[in-house]
Design a protein around this motif. Sequence first.
Motif, PDB file in Angstrom:
ATOM      1  N   THR A   1       0.845  -1.196   0.000  1.00 23.79           N
ATOM      2  CA  THR A   1       0.000   0.000   0.000  1.00 23.79           C
ATOM      3  C   THR A   1       0.879   1.244   0.000  1.00 23.79           C
ATOM      4  O   THR A   1       2.057   1.197   0.390  1.00 23.79           O
ATOM      5  N   ALA A   2       0.284   2.366  -0.395  1.00 19.45           N
ATOM      6  CA  ALA A   2       1.013   3.634  -0.369  1.00 19.45           C
ATOM      7  C   ALA A   2       1.406   3.995   1.053  1.00 19.45           C
ATOM      8  O   ALA A   2       2.423   4.651   1.276  1.00 19.45           O
ATOM      9  N   GLY A   3       0.599   3.541   2.036  1.00 19.75           N
ATOM     10  CA  GLY A   3       0.917   3.818   3.434  1.00 19.75           C
ATOM     11  C   GLY A   3       2.205   3.171   3.898  1.00 19.75           C
ATOM     12  O   GLY A   3       2.808   3.609   4.880  1.00 19.75           O
ATOM     13  N   HIS A   4       2.638   2.122   3.199  1.00 21.56           N
ATOM     14  CA  HIS A   4       3.925   1.495   3.513  1.00 21.56           C
ATOM     15  C   HIS A   4       5.050   2.083   2.663  1.00 21.56           C
ATOM     16  O   HIS A   4       6.188   2.170   3.117  1.00 21.56           O
ATOM     17  N   ILE A   5       4.721   2.462   1.433  1.00 19.20           N
ATOM     18  CA  ILE A   5       5.746   2.902   0.491  1.00 19.20           C
ATOM     19  C   ILE A   5       6.166   4.350   0.722  1.00 19.20           C
ATOM     20  O   ILE A   5       7.360   4.673   0.727  1.00 19.20           O
ATOM     21  N   ASN A   6       5.203   5.244   0.915  1.00 16.47           N
ATOM     22  CA  ASN A   6       5.513   6.679   1.034  1.00 16.47           C
ATOM     23  C   ASN A   6       6.480   7.011   2.161  1.00 16.47           C
ATOM     24  O   ASN A   6       7.389   7.824   1.982  1.00 16.47           O
ATOM     25  N   PRO A   7       6.318   6.426   3.381  1.00 17.42           N
ATOM     26  CA  PRO A   7       7.290   6.721   4.440  1.00 17.42           C
ATOM     27  C   PRO A   7       8.715   6.323   4.061  1.00 17.42           C
ATOM     28  O   PRO A   7       9.667   7.040   4.357  1.00 17.42           O
ATOM     29  N   ALA A   8       8.859   5.183   3.385  1.00 17.71           N
ATOM     30  CA  ALA A   8      10.188   4.725   2.982  1.00 17.71           C
ATOM     31  C   ALA A   8      10.814   5.675   1.972  1.00 17.71           C
ATOM     32  O   ALA A   8      12.008   5.987   2.038  1.00 17.71           O
ATOM     33  N   VAL A   9      10.014   6.156   1.028  1.00 21.95           N
ATOM     34  CA  VAL A   9      10.518   7.103   0.030  1.00 21.95           C
ATOM     35  C   VAL A   9      10.968   8.394   0.694  1.00 21.95           C
ATOM     36  O   VAL A   9      12.028   8.941   0.369  1.00 21.95           O
ATOM     37  N   ALA A  10      10.177   8.893   1.642  1.00 19.03           N
ATOM     38  CA  ALA A  10      10.535  10.126   2.354  1.00 19.03           C
ATOM     39  C   ALA A  10      11.855   9.954   3.104  1.00 19.03           C
ATOM     40  O   ALA A  10      12.715  10.846   3.089  1.00 19.03           O
ATOM     41  N   LEU A  11      12.027   8.814   3.754  1.00 20.04           N
ATOM     42  CA  LEU A  11      13.269   8.568   4.499  1.00 20.04           C
ATOM     43  C   LEU A  11      14.461   8.392   3.568  1.00 20.04           C
ATOM     44  O   LEU A  11      15.567   8.865   3.859  1.00 20.04           O
ATOM     45  N   ALA A  12      14.241   7.721   2.455  1.00 19.55           N
ATOM     46  CA  ALA A  12      15.333   7.524   1.494  1.00 19.55           C
ATOM     47  C   ALA A  12      15.855   8.867   1.002  1.00 19.55           C
ATOM     48  O   ALA A  12      17.074   9.061   0.872  1.00 19.55           O
ATOM     49  N   ARG A  13      14.963   9.802   0.747  1.00 20.96           N
ATOM     50  CA  ARG A  13      15.388  11.132   0.297  1.00 20.96           C
ATOM     51  C   ARG A  13      16.221  11.835   1.363  1.00 20.96           C
ATOM     52  O   ARG A  13      17.206  12.509   1.055  1.00 20.96           O
ATOM     53  N   MET A  14      15.840  11.672   2.625  1.00 20.03           N
ATOM     54  CA  MET A  14      16.603  12.305   3.707  1.00 20.03           C
ATOM     55  C   MET A  14      18.031  11.758   3.772  1.00 20.03           C
ATOM     56  O   MET A  14      18.992  12.509   3.939  1.00 20.03           O
ATOM     57  N   PHE A  15      18.165  10.442   3.641  1.00 18.35           N
ATOM     58  CA  PHE A  15      19.500   9.844   3.694  1.00 18.35           C
ATOM     59  C   PHE A  15      20.357  10.317   2.522  1.00 18.35           C
ATOM     60  O   PHE A  15      21.551  10.614   2.694  1.00 18.35           O
ATOM     61  N   LEU A  16      19.781  10.401   1.344  1.00 19.10           N
ATOM     62  CA  LEU A  16      20.540  10.850   0.178  1.00 19.10           C
ATOM     63  C   LEU A  16      20.959  12.313   0.319  1.00 19.10           C
ATOM     64  O   LEU A  16      22.057  12.699  -0.097  1.00 19.10           O
ATOM     65  N   GLU A  17      20.086  13.133   0.921  1.00 19.14           N
ATOM     66  CA  GLU A  17      20.385  14.555   1.081  1.00 19.14           C
ATOM     67  C   GLU A  17      21.435  14.816   2.151  1.00 19.14           C
ATOM     68  O   GLU A  17      22.244  15.729   2.040  1.00 19.14           O
ATOM     69  N   ARG A  18      21.440  13.985   3.190  1.00 17.61           N
ATOM     70  CA  ARG A  18      22.269  14.296   4.362  1.00 17.61           C
ATOM     71  C   ARG A  18      23.525  13.446   4.508  1.00 17.61           C
ATOM     72  O   ARG A  18      24.429  13.820   5.254  1.00 17.61           O
ATOM     73  N   GLU A  19      23.554  12.308   3.855  1.00 17.56           N
ATOM     74  CA  GLU A  19      24.705  11.422   4.002  1.00 17.56           C
ATOM     75  C   GLU A  19      25.460  11.335   2.681  1.00 17.56           C
ATOM     76  O   GLU A  19      25.001  10.712   1.729  1.00 17.56           O
ATOM     77  N   GLU A  20      26.598  11.982   2.632  1.00 11.74           N
ATOM     78  CA  GLU A  20      27.392  12.007   1.404  1.00 11.74           C
ATOM     79  C   GLU A  20      27.804  10.595   1.008  1.00 11.74           C
ATOM     80  O   GLU A  20      28.284   9.809   1.829  1.00 11.74           O
ATOM     81  N   GLY A  21      27.599  10.280  -0.264  1.00  6.79           N
ATOM     82  CA  GLY A  21      27.980   8.969  -0.773  1.00  6.79           C
ATOM     83  C   GLY A  21      27.016   7.854  -0.419  1.00  6.79           C
ATOM     84  O   GLY A  21      27.309   6.681  -0.667  1.00  6.79           O
ATOM     85  N   CYS A  22      25.868   8.200   0.139  1.00  2.00           N
ATOM     86  CA  CYS A  22      24.889   7.183   0.540  1.00  2.00           C
ATOM     87  C   CYS A  22      24.291   6.503  -0.696  1.00  2.00           C
ATOM     88  O   CYS A  22      23.962   7.148  -1.689  1.00  2.00           O
ATOM     89  N   GLN A  23      24.154   5.194  -0.624  1.00  2.00           N
ATOM     90  CA  GLN A  23      23.507   4.406  -1.667  1.00  2.00           C
ATOM     91  C   GLN A  23      22.223   3.807  -1.098  1.00  2.00           C
ATOM     92  O   GLN A  23      22.215   3.306   0.035  1.00  2.00           O
ATOM     93  N   VAL A  24      21.136   3.867  -1.875  1.00  2.00           N
ATOM     94  CA  VAL A  24      19.837   3.379  -1.412  1.00  2.00           C
ATOM     95  C   VAL A  24      19.316   2.301  -2.355  1.00  2.00           C
ATOM     96  O   VAL A  24      19.428   2.437  -3.574  1.00  2.00           O
ATOM     97  N   LEU A  25      18.771   1.250  -1.789  1.00  2.00           N
ATOM     98  CA  LEU A  25      18.126   0.198  -2.570  1.00  2.00           C
ATOM     99  C   LEU A  25      16.786  -0.127  -1.921  1.00  2.00           C
ATOM    100  O   LEU A  25      16.685  -0.181  -0.695  1.00  2.00           O
TER     101      LEU A  25
END
Length: 370
Positions: A10-34
């Motif tokens: 459901t979107a209720g499971h997916i949207n939180p993960a997407v929001a967090l993934a963006r935070m890690f990419l913005e704040r952690e240099e060289g971060c890789q997300v899968l």
Amino acid sequence: MNVLFTCGGTAGHINPAVALARMFLEREEGCQVLFVGADGGMETRLVPKEGFELRTVTITNFRRSLTPAAIGHNLGTVVNMVRSDRQAKAILDEFKPDLVVGTGGYASFPVVKAAAKRGIPTAVHESNAVPGLTTKALSKVCDVVMVGFAESREQYEDPSKVVVTGTPVRGDFFRRTRLEARRELGIEDDRPLLLSYWGSLGAERMNGYMTEFIALESREGAPFRHIHGAGRDFSSMTRDLATRGGSAQGVEVREYIYDMPLVMAAADLVLCRSGASTVSELAAIAKPSVLVPSPNVTADHQTKNARILANAGGAVLLPEKECSGERLYRTAADLLHSPEKRSEMARRLSELAIPDANEKIFETLKRLLK
């Protein structure tokens, strides 16, 4: 740093993960997300659309029935659990994550479980008020459980590992004031705005009630503005309305509401289901609502979500079996004609909400890494 998010269903499971993934990419240099999801799940469409790589495992649910079809399905699920375990281990071998985060959905189970067995830091986030089977099972093996509401802590065997973080809400929902959003929508009069929808696909029974609802408000001269998302029932609903004389000026029926953050910001009241994402959005932006939980979900979790907002005084809970077009109309009209009631509901929601949920979850995960 490599961070693996696993979610789906459901979107209720997916949207939180997407929001967090963006935070890690913005704040952690060289971060890789899968991302890891389930074969054929909603995540296979939504996650790549957000620009993230997605791998899948073969996992299905268990049906709570003893019919021959259900028994056959459940035997297949047992086979898939073995297969998904092998697939999850192969993904971990290849990606070598430093952190694994599950935000719900069947795909989370084999991935988080395999990571926990390897000693990789693991966390799960549950958006719903009551945990699903996957979250409940993973809470026994992961390092930390993050929940959307304080009332949820008592649902877990070990409350000491449960952190109340709130649920991430997309930044789009906070970018406009009510007045800014109304101007962007071209609303120039002072009538309050009702937003109504029954999820991305709609719901045939509820849209039938909304046809009656719109006919009623049209006969009464459209005392408030109204935007309704009909989903797959759009064609039949517009035909039915045409036979009743159509809708009045200021009443708009859309097939899909693509600009939901904008419309919700402009709205004075929301009439909708009570899925995890919706409830979190309503609380975060303090938007009064009339909630009609879907009766067709596991463990009636939408009713439990709605009850949290209703018990706080921020929403009206109306079971679907008690609905009719007129009941929905009179309930909404009463609130739309009472700015004092809506103001008090918004105040109660502000007390309940955790507006910095993204930040709380990010900091919780960072502490887990340390």
